[in-house]
Design an enzyme around this catalytic site. Structure first.
Site, PDB file in Angstrom:
ATOM      1  N   ASP A  52       0.821  -1.221   0.000  1.00 55.98           N
ATOM      2  CA  ASP A  52       0.000   0.000   0.000  1.00 55.98           C
ATOM      3  C   ASP A  52       0.844   1.255   0.000  1.00 55.98           C
ATOM      4  OD1 ASP A  52       0.752  -0.537   2.638  1.00 55.98           O
ATOM      5  OD2 ASP A  52      -1.152   0.128   3.494  1.00 55.98           O
ATOM      6  N   GLY A  99      -2.026  -7.735  13.863  1.00 55.93           N
ATOM      7  CA  GLY A  99      -1.985  -7.630  12.421  1.00 55.93           C
ATOM      8  C   GLY A  99      -3.355  -7.608  11.784  1.00 55.93           C
ATOM      9  N   LEU A 100      -4.410  -7.354  12.590  1.00 58.69           N
ATOM     10  CA  LEU A 100      -5.778  -7.295  12.083  1.00 58.69           C
ATOM     11  C   LEU A 100      -6.327  -5.871  12.086  1.00 58.69           C
ATOM     12  CD1 LEU A 100      -7.242 -10.497  13.800  1.00 58.69           C
ATOM     13  CD2 LEU A 100      -6.309 -10.264  11.483  1.00 58.69           C
ATOM     14  N   SER A 150      -6.316  -3.296  14.421  1.00 55.90           N
ATOM     15  CA  SER A 150      -7.041  -2.720  15.543  1.00 55.90           C
ATOM     16  C   SER A 150      -6.819  -1.219  15.626  1.00 55.90           C
ATOM     17  CB  SER A 150      -6.620  -3.394  16.850  1.00 55.90           C
ATOM     18  OG  SER A 150      -5.226  -3.263  17.073  1.00 55.90           O
ATOM     19  N   GLU A 177      -2.216   8.359  12.022  1.00 56.29           N
ATOM     20  CA  GLU A 177      -1.243   7.313  12.354  1.00 56.29           C
ATOM     21  C   GLU A 177       0.159   7.688  11.882  1.00 56.29           C
ATOM     22  OE1 GLU A 177      -1.068   2.468  12.518  1.00 56.29           O
ATOM     23  OE2 GLU A 177      -2.927   3.565  12.188  1.00 56.29           O
ATOM     24  N   ASP A 228      -5.197  -0.250   5.534  1.00 54.94           N
ATOM     25  CA  ASP A 228      -5.936  -0.672   6.721  1.00 54.94           C
ATOM     26  C   ASP A 228      -7.190   0.164   6.923  1.00 54.94           C
ATOM     27  OD1 ASP A 228      -3.900  -2.457   7.047  1.00 54.94           O
ATOM     28  OD2 ASP A 228      -3.046  -1.513   8.816  1.00 54.94           O
ATOM     29  N   TYR A 261       9.133  -0.858  10.759  1.00 55.61           N
ATOM     30  CA  TYR A 261       8.205  -0.593   9.657  1.00 55.61           C
ATOM     31  C   TYR A 261       8.737   0.548   8.799  1.00 55.61           C
ATOM     32  CZ  TYR A 261       3.614  -0.046   7.408  1.00 55.61           C
ATOM     33  OH  TYR A 261       2.578   0.003   6.507  1.00 55.61           O
TER      34      TYR A 261
END
Length: 398
Positions: free
Chosen positions: A52, A138-139, A141, A173, A185, A235
């Site tokens: 992304d 990794g979902l 949140s 973020e 996300d 990251y």
């Protein structure tokens, strides 16, 4: 649950009435007509990891693990939220958010800061947060908390353009929390569609639903028991390596703006210009974009075997080229792909812990769960959590 055993069913989030009852215990009596209950789902990225922020493609879907916030207006100028799982309470002044604190409230405060900077009128609230979505898994949140917060603190959430909210939550973020995530996300949580994944073009933000054949396949998420530990620095390092690759390739190819624009042939031609680590990072992203588009085509053709092969190839690339897997995630993928009826599996999310996703024939879901429960703790010393998940609608009010 598309034929899946209830032993791996996703937990039910509290409904509106239950949340309002919990809110009365925090805020005291209130007129229910003044309350807002917002929800935002987590997401599973079926394929398209770390593409992304390289302006590429991804194929996520919103899942029935989610965050809900119930809130009423407050007259003290503050946003105060209480987590129902831990009882922890935190907040900030709506007109003076202040610096980040290093905790979960940063995602709410960052969203308030980003919305206000863009001219969105905000309101002070007192509320409660309920979640069936595990943190650091990794979902997504964090994206779910940002979107649920936006719907909660905006004075007129129904008037907000969802794509505008997506962009502002991503900025929260990136610029406030300090993690340079891409937009996938937030976009997946906002634009989810029941029964479908969403094929995202992360450059244009165009998207379209891609139906999942849920009569033939059940998506299963397995949490490794190891919290995702890809911190902001790791990251951001991966993202910087991709940007360095683009800079080197663009010296000979000025049309290249992002790895989205690089073909495998172009990358090999520029290999001598890249250090070995940067080359590996770029090779993952370039081939992952191809896998995303091939997966969407295979789903639409009903070729689940091809989809499974692409998922496994994605995991191998994340493990060997992008180097963001872990021994726990590798063990789960190995166990899952050895079970009859599992089409394919891969790590999902940024990496270094968290979850895998597997596509499983409905009659094989319990067989997969039994294999993981029997083998995984012996191999890792950790206890997995297993959910058969359902693609659901994106964020909004309840």
């Amino acid at each position: 649950m598309t034929g899946a055993s209830t032993s791996v069913a996703s937990p039910r989030p509290p409904d509106r009435d239950e949340l309002l009852e919990a809110l009365r215990g925090i805020a005291g009596p209130f007129d229910p007509a003044t309350a807002v209950v917002a929800r935002a789902p987590g997401r599973v990225n079926l394929i398209g990891e770390h593409t992304d922020y390289n302006e590429g493609f991804a194929l996520p879907f919103a899942i029935d693990l989610e965050i809900r916030i119930a809130a009423v207006p407050a007259d003290d100028g503050r946003v105060d939220l209480t987590r129902l799982d831990s009882g922890e309470r935190d907040g900030f002044r709506i007109d003076a958010v202040g610096a980040r604190r290093g905790g979960w409230i940063d995602y709410v405060a960052g969203t308030a800061w980003s919305l206000a900077e863009d001219g969105v009128s905000l309101r002070a609230v007192r509320g409660v947060i309920a979640s069936t979505l595990p943190a650091s898994s990794g979902l997504s949140s964090s994206a779910a908390l940002e979107l649920a917060s936006a719907w909660t603190i905006a004075e007129a959430p129904a008037d907000l353009d969802p794509i505008r909210v997506v962009r502002l939550c991503q900025r929260a973020e990136n610029a406030y929390v300090g993690v340079r995530t891409g937009i996938m996300d937030q976009l997946a949580s906002a634009m989810g569609r029941p029964g479908a994944a969403v094929l995202l073009d992360c450059r244009s933000l165009d998207w379209r639903p891609v139906a999942l054949p849920l009569e033939r396949v059940t998506p299963v998420v397995v949490h490794s028991g190891s919290s995702r530990s890809l911190d902001g620095s790791a990251y951001n390092e991966r993202r910087a390596q991709c940007e360095a690759g683009v800079e080197a390739i663009a010296r000979g190819r000025p049309e290249v703006r992002a790895l989205r624009d690089v073909t495998p042939a172009m990358l090999e031609a520029a290999a001598a210009e890249l250090d070995p680590v940067t080359l590996r990072r770029c090779r993952h992203v370039v081939t992952e974009d191809e896998r995303v588009l091939a997966t969407a085509d295979a789903l639409e053709a009903g070729d689940l075997e091809a989809v499974g092969r692409l998922l496994v190839a994605s995991h191998e690339s994340l493990r060997d080229l992008y180097e963001v897997s872990s021994r726990e995630l590798d063990a789960l993928v190995e166990i899952a792909t050895g079970v009859s009826g599992v089409y394919g599996a891969r790590m999902t999310g940024a990496g270094f812990g968290g979850c895998i996703v597997a596509l499983v024939a409905p009659e094989a879901v319990e067989r997969l769960a039994e294999a993981i429960r029997a083998d995984y703790p012996r191999r890792t010393g950790l206890e997995p959590r297993i959910w058969a998940v359902t693609p659901v609608a994106g964020a909004g009010t309840v």
